[in-house]
Design an enzyme around this catalytic site. Structure first.
Site, PDB file in Angstrom:
ATOM      1  N   GLU A   1       0.834  -1.210   0.000  1.00  0.00           N
ATOM      2  CA  GLU A   1       0.000   0.000   0.000  1.00  0.00           C
ATOM      3  C   GLU A   1       0.867   1.258   0.000  1.00  0.00           C
ATOM      4  OE1 GLU A   1      -2.383  -0.947   3.384  1.00  0.00           O
ATOM      5  OE2 GLU A   1      -4.160  -1.307   2.158  1.00  0.00           O
TER       6      GLU A   1
ATOM      7  N   ARG B   1      -4.118  -8.669 -17.198  1.00  0.00           N
ATOM      8  CA  ARG B   1      -5.349  -7.962 -16.835  1.00  0.00           C
ATOM      9  C   ARG B   1      -4.994  -6.899 -15.823  1.00  0.00           C
ATOM     10  NH1 ARG B   1      -9.322 -10.830 -19.160  1.00  0.00           N
ATOM     11  NH2 ARG B   1     -10.716  -9.122 -18.680  1.00  0.00           N
TER      12      ARG B   1
ATOM     13  N   THR C   1      -7.084  -0.066 -20.075  1.00  0.00           N
ATOM     14  CA  THR C   1      -6.771  -1.403 -19.591  1.00  0.00           C
ATOM     15  C   THR C   1      -5.425  -1.777 -20.198  1.00  0.00           C
ATOM     16  OG1 THR C   1      -7.926  -2.392 -21.461  1.00  0.00           O
ATOM     17  CG2 THR C   1      -9.182  -2.146 -19.419  1.00  0.00           C
TER      18      THR C   1
ATOM     19  N   LYS D   1      -5.946  -5.537 -23.469  1.00  0.00           N
ATOM     20  CA  LYS D   1      -6.638  -5.638 -24.766  1.00  0.00           C
ATOM     21  C   LYS D   1      -5.588  -5.539 -25.873  1.00  0.00           C
ATOM     22  CE  LYS D   1     -10.841  -4.234 -22.440  1.00  0.00           C
ATOM     23  NZ  LYS D   1     -11.922  -3.246 -22.240  1.00  0.00           N
TER      24      LYS D   1
HETATM   25  C1  PLP Z   1     -12.749  -2.925 -21.226  1.00  0.00           C
HETATM   26  C2  PLP Z   1     -13.110  -1.522 -20.978  1.00  0.00           C
HETATM   27  C3  PLP Z   1     -13.202  -0.992 -19.678  1.00  0.00           C
HETATM   28  C4  PLP Z   1     -13.213  -1.830 -18.441  1.00  0.00           C
HETATM   29  O1  PLP Z   1     -12.200  -2.654 -18.213  1.00  0.00           O
HETATM   30  P1  PLP Z   1     -12.325  -3.857 -17.163  1.00  0.00           P
HETATM   31  O2  PLP Z   1     -10.916  -4.235 -17.013  1.00  0.00           O
HETATM   32  O3  PLP Z   1     -13.183  -4.892 -17.830  1.00  0.00           O
HETATM   33  O4  PLP Z   1     -12.942  -3.334 -15.925  1.00  0.00           O
HETATM   34  C5  PLP Z   1     -13.419   0.357 -19.537  1.00  0.00           C
HETATM   35  N1  PLP Z   1     -13.552   1.151 -20.599  1.00  0.00           N
HETATM   36  C6  PLP Z   1     -13.516   0.673 -21.855  1.00  0.00           C
HETATM   37  C7  PLP Z   1     -13.678   1.603 -22.994  1.00  0.00           C
HETATM   38  C8  PLP Z   1     -13.303  -0.681 -22.090  1.00  0.00           C
HETATM   39  O5  PLP Z   1     -13.286  -1.135 -23.326  1.00  0.00           O
END
Ligand code: PLP
Length: 422
Positions: free
Chosen positions: A58, A237, A228, A231
């Protein structure tokens, strides 16, 4: 077999190990086109599966609440420096657990409950956290939404400006989850400036394209950037917030102690590794190839009578309205999955059907590009999709099996990081 090996897990908990092995094989054998997914490198997998998961940290480097941060501080600092250098920003926070809490941290940094936020509506391609009513961001804040035009599938920025002038939001959000076209960051920035709003660019989907130079960057236009890391950026993640020096303190305070406790250090290490990979010349090639594949696939789908929202794509993502094919999104996605082609059913703008049973499908090319597929193969992918939808309409499961067999045969020649095929 999963790579790195999970032999200890196989001995101690064969039930879970067996399911992980099955998932690895499934990922190897399918054309994975869920637009938010990818395959991380074996190096990223290794970093995330380490003893870093044992440590509580933290606070921030040099100002922690627990002892023993000699190495964690270095790892987090390296991740931050790599993010700053890759995206060209003053400040990065790499502790946010995922995209949704990252966005909530931005609300916490700049807004009070009840303040007005202007974001893209979910049905038009926005994200839940852009103020959609079922989300905390929609319940606790006064959310106003812009959409896309029915004719073009594109955002009319004059309408965004009108909404901004009418509602005077404190926060404007651009970006989303189902936007197949380039986001005009300078135009949003001009609107935000005119009404005195903070501009958040949510680049969750396109961060890898931006890092690789295949989409314009919001740096210099957005006050805060959220993304994120899992992606198109092809990391573990997780998520990051980036901003100029002016907002650094507010962002860090909002993440910790505002919203979160201890950071996930194993994820931070994975993010650091992914950011190093994303800074290589190979990643630039990758990012451009993702777009080339999406455009080749879009062209092949149009040729086969698919109705694409906005007519095509500028990025990794394609949104198709299946109404002219005589099938809804959900049965199509299920049939495609049976045929070895994984994507998701999705609402299309002005969808007359319900969100849980919408008219469209959404797909992306980040994953198949990591596997090494090229534009030459996209007509074949489009053909399989068309055939699978035809088979779904005839309830021809043998045809779906045939396609799945052909898909897995093709993919045998394309290695998957994280999986060693026999
Ligand atoms: C995937 C996504 C999120 C959220 O991400 P998580 O990791 O699933 O919480 C937020 N904003 C956009 C535009 C996304 O495509």
């Amino acid at each position: 077999m999963h790579e790195p090996s999970i032999s200890h897990l196989a001995t101690e908990d064969p039930q879970i190990a067996g399911l992980i092995e099955a998932e690895a094989k499934r990922q190897f054998e399918k054309i994975r086109m869920i637009a938010s997914e990818n395959y991380v490198s074996t190096a990223v997998l290794e970093a995330t599966g380490t003893v870093l998961t044992n440590k509580y940290s933290e606070g921030y480097a040099g100002k922690r609440y627990y002892e023993g941060q000699q190495f964690i501080d270095q790892i987090e600092t390296i991740a931050i420096e790599r993010a700053k250098s890759l995206f060209g920003v003053d400040h990065a926070n790499v502790q946010t657990y995922s995209g949704s809490p990252a966005n909530l941290a931005v609300y916490l940094a700049f807004l009070n409950p009840g303040d007005t936020v202007l974001g893209m509506g979910l049905p038009a391609g926005g994200h839940l956290t852009h103020g959609w009513p079922v989300s905390a961001t929609g319940k606790w804040f006064n959310a106003v939404h812009y959409g896309v035009e029915k004719e073009t599938g594109l955002v009319d920025l004059n309408k965004v400006r009108e909404l901004a002038l009418e509602h005077r939001p404190k926060l404007i959000i651009c970006g989303g989850t189902a936007i197949p076209r380039t986001i005009d960051f300078p135009a949003y920035a001009a609107i935000a400036k005119e009404v005195g709003a903070v501009l958040l660019a949510d680049i969750a989907h396109i961060a890898g394209l931006i890092a690789g130079g295949a989409h314009p960057s919001p740096v210099g236009y957005a006050d805060v950037i959220s993304t994120t890391t899992h992606k198109t950026l092809r990391g573990p993640r997780g998520a990051m917030l980036m901003c100029n020096a002016e907002h650094a303190k507010a962002i860090d305070k909002a993440v910790f102690p505002g919203l979160q406790g201890g950071p996930h250090n194993h994820t931070t290490a994975g993010i650091a590794v992914a950011l190093r990979e994303a800074a290589t010349p190979e990643f630039k090639v990758y990012a451009h190839q993702v777009v080339a594949n999406a455009q080749a696939l879009a062209a092949a789908l149009v040729e086969r009578g698919f109705d694409l929202v906005s007519g095509g794509t500028d990025n990794h993502l394609i949104l198709a309205d299946l109404t002219p094919k005589g099938i809804a999104g959900k049965p199509a996605a299920q049939a495609l999955d049976a045929a070895g082609i994984e994507l998701n059913y999705n609402t299309v703008p002005f969808d007359p059907r319900k969100p849980f049973d919408p008219s469209g499908i959404r797909l992306g090319t980040a994953g198949l590009t990591t596997r090494g597929l090229t534009p030459e193969q996209m007509p074949q992918v489009a053909a399989w999709m068309d055939e699978a939808i035809g088979a779904a309409l005839k309830e021809d499961t043998a045809e779906l099996d045939r396609i799945a067999g052909e898909v897995s045969d093709l993919l045998k020649a394309y290695p998957m990081p994280g999986y060693a095929s026999e």
